[in-house]
Design a protein around this motif. Structure first.
Motif, PDB file in Angstrom:
ATOM      1  N   ARG A 149      -8.478  -5.457  -2.621  1.00  0.00           N
ATOM      2  CA  ARG A 149      -9.888  -5.349  -2.996  1.00  0.00           C
ATOM      3  C   ARG A 149     -10.292  -6.524  -3.873  1.00  0.00           C
ATOM      4  O   ARG A 149     -11.381  -7.065  -3.747  1.00  0.00           O
ATOM      5  CB  ARG A 149     -10.130  -4.050  -3.759  1.00  0.00           C
ATOM      6  CG  ARG A 149     -10.000  -2.845  -2.865  1.00  0.00           C
ATOM      7  CD  ARG A 149     -10.232  -1.568  -3.629  1.00  0.00           C
ATOM      8  NE  ARG A 149      -9.758  -0.469  -2.810  1.00  0.00           N
ATOM      9  CZ  ARG A 149      -9.959   0.810  -3.077  1.00  0.00           C
ATOM     10  NH1 ARG A 149     -10.642   1.152  -4.157  1.00  0.00           N
ATOM     11  NH2 ARG A 149      -9.497   1.750  -2.290  1.00  0.00           N
ATOM     12  N   GLN A 150      -9.370  -6.924  -4.740  1.00  0.00           N
ATOM     13  CA  GLN A 150      -9.695  -8.048  -5.606  1.00  0.00           C
ATOM     14  C   GLN A 150      -9.870  -9.326  -4.784  1.00  0.00           C
ATOM     15  O   GLN A 150     -10.751 -10.130  -5.067  1.00  0.00           O
ATOM     16  CB  GLN A 150      -8.587  -8.230  -6.622  1.00  0.00           C
ATOM     17  CG  GLN A 150      -8.964  -9.192  -7.702  1.00  0.00           C
ATOM     18  CD  GLN A 150      -7.874  -9.250  -8.723  1.00  0.00           C
ATOM     19  OE1 GLN A 150      -6.713  -9.484  -8.387  1.00  0.00           O
ATOM     20  NE2 GLN A 150      -8.220  -9.012  -9.958  1.00  0.00           N
ATOM     21  N   LEU A 151      -9.045  -9.446  -3.746  1.00  0.00           N
ATOM     22  CA  LEU A 151      -9.190 -10.611  -2.883  1.00  0.00           C
ATOM     23  C   LEU A 151     -10.563 -10.626  -2.224  1.00  0.00           C
ATOM     24  O   LEU A 151     -11.143 -11.685  -1.989  1.00  0.00           O
ATOM     25  CB  LEU A 151      -8.088 -10.633  -1.818  1.00  0.00           C
ATOM     26  CG  LEU A 151      -6.675 -10.915  -2.331  1.00  0.00           C
ATOM     27  CD1 LEU A 151      -5.686 -10.901  -1.179  1.00  0.00           C
ATOM     28  CD2 LEU A 151      -6.626 -12.255  -3.041  1.00  0.00           C
ATOM     29  N   GLU A 169      -9.511 -10.018 -16.969  1.00  0.00           N
ATOM     30  CA  GLU A 169      -8.307  -9.189 -16.859  1.00  0.00           C
ATOM     31  C   GLU A 169      -7.965  -8.879 -15.401  1.00  0.00           C
ATOM     32  O   GLU A 169      -7.885  -7.715 -15.011  1.00  0.00           O
ATOM     33  CB  GLU A 169      -8.522  -7.859 -17.592  1.00  0.00           C
ATOM     34  CG  GLU A 169      -8.573  -7.975 -19.075  1.00  0.00           C
ATOM     35  CD  GLU A 169      -7.187  -8.136 -19.691  1.00  0.00           C
ATOM     36  OE1 GLU A 169      -6.186  -8.033 -18.949  1.00  0.00           O
ATOM     37  OE2 GLU A 169      -7.122  -8.385 -20.890  1.00  0.00           O
ATOM     38  N   PRO A 170      -7.744  -9.893 -14.580  1.00  0.00           N
ATOM     39  CA  PRO A 170      -7.605  -9.601 -13.155  1.00  0.00           C
ATOM     40  C   PRO A 170      -6.281  -8.952 -12.766  1.00  0.00           C
ATOM     41  O   PRO A 170      -6.176  -8.393 -11.689  1.00  0.00           O
ATOM     42  CB  PRO A 170      -7.738 -10.968 -12.502  1.00  0.00           C
ATOM     43  CG  PRO A 170      -7.267 -11.918 -13.532  1.00  0.00           C
ATOM     44  CD  PRO A 170      -7.647 -11.330 -14.849  1.00  0.00           C
ATOM     45  N   THR A 171      -5.281  -9.016 -13.619  1.00  0.00           N
ATOM     46  CA  THR A 171      -3.956  -8.583 -13.154  1.00  0.00           C
ATOM     47  C   THR A 171      -3.582  -7.161 -13.561  1.00  0.00           C
ATOM     48  O   THR A 171      -2.520  -6.688 -13.202  1.00  0.00           O
ATOM     49  CB  THR A 171      -2.853  -9.530 -13.683  1.00  0.00           C
ATOM     50  OG1 THR A 171      -2.921  -9.522 -15.110  1.00  0.00           O
ATOM     51  CG2 THR A 171      -3.030 -10.932 -13.173  1.00  0.00           C
ATOM     52  N   ARG A 181       0.242 -14.091  -5.928  1.00  0.00           N
ATOM     53  CA  ARG A 181      -0.693 -14.573  -4.916  1.00  0.00           C
ATOM     54  C   ARG A 181      -2.017 -14.984  -5.566  1.00  0.00           C
ATOM     55  O   ARG A 181      -2.603 -15.999  -5.228  1.00  0.00           O
ATOM     56  CB  ARG A 181      -0.915 -13.482  -3.870  1.00  0.00           C
ATOM     57  CG  ARG A 181      -1.871 -13.878  -2.781  1.00  0.00           C
ATOM     58  CD  ARG A 181      -1.782 -12.950  -1.607  1.00  0.00           C
ATOM     59  NE  ARG A 181      -2.204 -11.601  -1.974  1.00  0.00           N
ATOM     60  CZ  ARG A 181      -2.310 -10.597  -1.102  1.00  0.00           C
ATOM     61  NH1 ARG A 181      -1.994 -10.768   0.157  1.00  0.00           N
ATOM     62  NH2 ARG A 181      -2.696  -9.418  -1.501  1.00  0.00           N
ATOM     63  N   LEU A 182      -2.454 -14.159  -6.547  1.00  0.00           N
ATOM     64  CA  LEU A 182      -3.704 -14.480  -7.247  1.00  0.00           C
ATOM     65  C   LEU A 182      -3.604 -15.837  -7.937  1.00  0.00           C
ATOM     66  O   LEU A 182      -4.503 -16.671  -7.847  1.00  0.00           O
ATOM     67  CB  LEU A 182      -4.019 -13.387  -8.269  1.00  0.00           C
ATOM     68  CG  LEU A 182      -5.209 -13.676  -9.181  1.00  0.00           C
ATOM     69  CD1 LEU A 182      -6.502 -13.603  -8.396  1.00  0.00           C
ATOM     70  CD2 LEU A 182      -5.249 -12.711 -10.359  1.00  0.00           C
ATOM     71  N   SER A 200      -7.367 -12.867 -20.322  1.00  0.00           N
ATOM     72  CA  SER A 200      -6.225 -11.977 -20.161  1.00  0.00           C
ATOM     73  C   SER A 200      -5.561 -11.700 -21.497  1.00  0.00           C
ATOM     74  O   SER A 200      -5.688 -12.476 -22.448  1.00  0.00           O
ATOM     75  CB  SER A 200      -5.199 -12.571 -19.201  1.00  0.00           C
ATOM     76  OG  SER A 200      -4.100 -11.706 -19.093  1.00  0.00           O
ATOM     77  N   HIS A 201      -4.860 -10.563 -21.553  1.00  0.00           N
ATOM     78  CA  HIS A 201      -4.048 -10.249 -22.720  1.00  0.00           C
ATOM     79  C   HIS A 201      -2.617 -10.696 -22.528  1.00  0.00           C
ATOM     80  O   HIS A 201      -1.815 -10.648 -23.442  1.00  0.00           O
ATOM     81  CB  HIS A 201      -4.046  -8.751 -22.989  1.00  0.00           C
ATOM     82  CG  HIS A 201      -5.344  -8.263 -23.518  1.00  0.00           C
ATOM     83  ND1 HIS A 201      -5.925  -8.820 -24.619  1.00  0.00           N
ATOM     84  CD2 HIS A 201      -6.167  -7.288 -23.104  1.00  0.00           C
ATOM     85  CE1 HIS A 201      -7.060  -8.194 -24.858  1.00  0.00           C
ATOM     86  NE2 HIS A 201      -7.237  -7.271 -23.947  1.00  0.00           N
TER      87      HIS A 201
END
Lengths: 515, 334
Positions: A149-151, A169-171, A181-182, A200-201
């Motif tokens: 979905r993020q892709l 915070e994409p991961t 992959r991201l 990101s944290h």
């Protein structure tokens, strides 16, 4: 210094009188990955929402290609080729991949409002191919995994030819492989001259991925510079304003012999089989497993949210007669669920209301069981202070207005209100910063010191090794190992997590572990 | 092996359950036909189709609103208002028929716009807004007609029996045209896809750049316009609008939409085959009960029972689907 694409000058923003950003100035260069780090509530999301057009600043201005840039909404931002990929993905799960990509700009036949489906699917196919998503463009979003979905969101940014792409915070909900992959895609985008803002944290990711870093604290920029000029310690120092000597609090809990919880041969077909585990008074017990190993399902069964077919659950030595959540709460069990936004909080309601839900019956007045508002308010205020929940007045601010770490504290606080003796926490530190993590660990530690049994479910091995007395490892619905504190070792735990045979066959499986 | 068989069985059951409204429709039709063979005659079938057309049109409008997660309870009263006022305009003010019909449609448009205003601008809940207009429009119509039945000129009642291509009754023709138009709108225009998007989650839709205020306004206006059209079509069959007209039609419209697979929480549903089958099922049951000369007081109870059964079976389907989709974690089940 490269060419500036976007410059923010003296941006300030306040919510209900609380300053979220004061005088923040940053710039984004063409073809760079800019990392933005800071504690929860430092103002990262607010700042990005301003860039993305979701919020408007109280003062200050923005320049895009040296031209004034004043987005009033997301559409304005998109029209200026700025895309914002939110932590909570913004997709309509009942529509197809292609429809989501072209939701506000459908390819039409001539000028009539009739969607040219063939053209739409062709363009969508190109866009998803570019981000490496392999599915037909007419697949419904609900059939895709979180990573896929993020892709789709990235493909959407790609198809609108976005020059600046913001990742918040994409991961957090990606597997290790999806994360890799991201990162590769982000690298590609950078090669193509796109600018990336990455929040990101996970500081090691920031180090690996970014060219430059901006550190925010309490709405101010505290440090800025090339990534090579930072190390993890200096990032943390600038984020929290002091050195952080320990990632985990000092352990003082004493494990007694008394078993607080015991699961005997719990089986549910297709989900878990023959689960035997126990936790003593004052003990912190970890449950490790890869995604999909059945650890969350097991906790649901234990807490009474799901049924089981055979086996026994004993709480404080007594057989649990009815396996329901109500029964569990009565017996002093608390369950901090994995997904705080969906399962842990009533987002629209206030912090006070969220804190008081579970404990309300205990705190009701003797007479006619009316809600005792002042008693609840006092207790909630005490809990909020003890957990250092950062919010406006707790009876006024909605849970959704809080940052991730503070939301998590509210979920924990809700259960602390009931003074639980058995505490289950599922992924308690997902998506929260180092400072908040330490505080969550301290809460867990203190509960154990007070004699509670704590079960911690996590996919971070280091975290479990840092706070647990014992770790159970699950694989495919079974417990494959139990490791005591003196034998803690990453290798051993992972070997159990893959089940023996899987590990021998393919050692590279390790990349499946959640970051 | 055993497991395999079981899985196949479940998949088969799921396929059956997926088409519950259609299967139930065929079953009811055949059963009624076997009991009273008259049921299979073209006259009867035409009758069912004609009486389905007006409720079908109203149900299509209802579906649009339900797709956005809203509801419109006022459709029955609006049918009453539109049919009565058109009749009054013809009888008392000498309006030509076409102008009276246009006026009735404009009344629908205004009512829809009022709903949209209350929901979008005043931020009122659709349920309460339309519950109020359900009562208010009924009162308004009774005031206008002084509770006296309004008769329509015979020229209009003649329209219902007019045939297109020699065999399609005009109401059925209009129904088919509306089905096609709305189906195309929902499946193939940005507006249609945006209705689904808003229904899935209006916040997500708004963040993606969809003007959800506009979408909400459009669906409520369309729903009211279609209800007004439904009211007029129904009266072309009856020729007279009396005081009880339109009562309970909101139930039929919502039931037809839900039988057709429309979710009350929005984002899921379709006009064809969904709502069309739902409408036909309801009408077949009603017509059948008349043919069987079932006690008139029993009829609504049986109709409601069959609708409840259909929805129960549909919820079984959802449960079965969930169970089939659930992952098997343990090795033993591979």
């Amino acid at each position: 210094m490269g060419e500036n694409i976007l410059a923010l000058r003296n941006i300030s923003k306040a919510f209900y009188g609380i300053k979220a950003l004061s005088d923040v100035s940053i710039r984004v260069e063409k073809g760079e990955v800019l990392g933005i780090i800071g504690e929860n509530g430092a103002g990262k999301s607010t700042l990005m929402n301003i860039v993305g057009g979701v919020l408007q600043p109280d003062s200050g201005d923005m320049l895009l290609y040296d031209q004034p840039y004043k987005p009033k909404n997301t559409m304005d931002a998109n029209a200026s080729k700025i895309a914002f990929i939110h932590q909570e993905l913004n997709l309509c799960n009942n529509l197809t991949v292609a429809e989501n990509i072209f939701l506000i700009d459908f390819p039409k036949i001539n000028k009539i409002p009739y969607i040219n489906k063939r053209e739409m699917n062709r363009l969508a196919h190109e866009a998803i191919k570019a981000v490496g998503l392999q599915c037909p463009p007419d697949t419904l979003i609900e059939k895709l995994s979180q990573g896929e979905r993020q892709l789709v969101e990235i493909a959407k940014a790609f198809s609108m030819d976005a020059q600046v792409i913001i990742f918040d915070e994409p991961t957090t909900s990606l597997t290790a492989r999806e994360t890799e992959r991201l990162f590769k895609i982000i690298g590609d985008l950078k090669q193509k001259g796109r600018s990336i803002i990455y929040i990101s944290h996970i500081l090691s990711d920031i180090q690996k991925l970014t060219d430059r870093i901006v550190v925010l604290r309490d709405g101010n920029v505290t440090a800025e510079g090339t990534t090579s000029s930072f190390n993890i310690d200096s990032m943390i120092f600038n984020m929290i304003g002091r050195d952080m000597k320990h990632i985990y609090p000092e352990r003082k809990n004493v494990v007694s012999d008394e078993k607080k919880v015991e699961l005997v041969n719990i089986t549910k077909k297709g989900i878990v089989s023959n689960i035997n585990l126990h936790a003593h008074e004052g003990e912190v017990v970890g449950i490790f497993g890869l995604m999909g190993s059945g650890r969350t399902e097991l906790m649901h069964i234990f807490f009474g949210l799901d049924s089981f077919e055979s086996g026994e659950i004993k709480i404080k030595g007594k057989l649990k007669s009815k396996n329901t959540a109500v029964q569990s709460i009565k017996q002093g069990v608390a369950f901090v669920t994995e997904n705080r936004r969906e399962e842990g909080l009533m987002l629209e309601m206030t912090v006070l209301e969220n804190l008081s839900f579970v404990a309300m019956p205990n705190l009701a007045s003797r007479f006619l069981r009316f809600i005792d508002k002042s008693r609840i308010a006092d207790k909630a205020a005490a809990i909020s202070q003890r957990l250092r929940i950062k919010s406006g007045a707790i009876e006024k601010s909605a849970a959704k207005s809080l940052s991730g770490g503070n939301q998590q504290k509210v979920v924990i606080g809700k259960w602390l209100m009931t003074s639980p003796e058995i505490f289950i926490v599922d992924e308690p530190t997902r998506g929260i910063d180092v400072g908040a993590k330490f505080e969550v660990y301290s809460v867990i530690n203190n509960l154990a010191c007070d004699g509670a049994a704590v079960l911690v479910v996590s996919s971070e091995i280091e975290e479990l090794m840092g706070i647990c007395d014992r770790i159970y490892v699950m694989s495919r619905g079974e417990i494959t190992g139990c490791v005591g504190q003196d034998e803690f070792d990453r290798e051993t735990i992972l070997r159990y997590a893959f089940g023996q045979c899987a590990f021998n066959k393919n050692a590279s499986h390790e990349s499946e572990v959640q970051q | 092996m055993n497991n395999n068989n079981k899985a196949n069985m479940s998949a088969f059951a799921l396929k059956l359950l997926k088409n519950i409204p259609l299967l139930l429709f065929i079953l009811v039709f055949v059963v009624f036909g076997l009991i009273t063979p008259v049921f299979f005659e073209w006259d009867n079938i035409e009758n069912i189709l004609t009486s389905s057309s007006y409720i079908g049109i109203v149900a299509i409008g209802m579906t649009l609103v339900l797709l956005t997660g809203g509801i419109d309870l006022s459709v029955g009263s609006l049918m009453f208002l539109s049919a009565s006022s058109a009749g009054l305009l013809i009888r008392n003010f000498g309006f030509p028929i076409w102008l009276a019909i246009v006026s009735a449609i404009v009344i629908g448009l205004l009512v829809g716009a009022f709903h949209a205003f209350c929901i979008n601008k005043l931020k009122l809940v659709p349920f309460i807004v339309t519950l109020s207009t359900l009562v208010a429009l009924k009162g308004l119509t009774l005031m206008l007609t002084k509770s006296v039945a309004v008769e329509w000129p015979s020229a209009i009642t003649g329209m219902a029996s007019r045939r297109l291509l020699g065999f399609i009754p005009l109401p059925v023709f209009i129904f088919i045209v509306i089905i096609i138009l709305v189906q195309l709108m929902l499946k193939s225009t940005p507006l249609g896809r945006h209705i689904y998007a808003v229904g899935y989650n209006s916040e997500v839709a708004a963040k993606a750049g969809i003007d959800h205020i506009k979408i909400i306004a459009v669906v409520y206006i369309l729903c009211s316009v279609l209800a007004a059209i439904g009211g007029i079509i129904s009266v072309t069959q009856l020729g007279i609008v009396n005081a009880g007209y339109g009562e309970g039609e909101e139930f039929k419209a919502i039931a037809a939409a839900v039988l057709g697979g429309t979710s009350l929480s929005g984002g899921v549903g379709s006009v064809f085959p969904g709502v069309v089958i739902g409408t036909l099922l309801i009408q077949v049951v009603q017509a059948g009960l008349v043919y069987l000369q079932v006690d008139i007081y029993m009829q609504p109870i049986i109709t409601a029972g069959i609708i409840l059964l259909a929805i129960l079976l549909d919820s079984l389907r959802t449960m079965l689907e969930k169970r089939l989709e659930r992952r098997n974690i343990t090795k033993s089940c591979e």
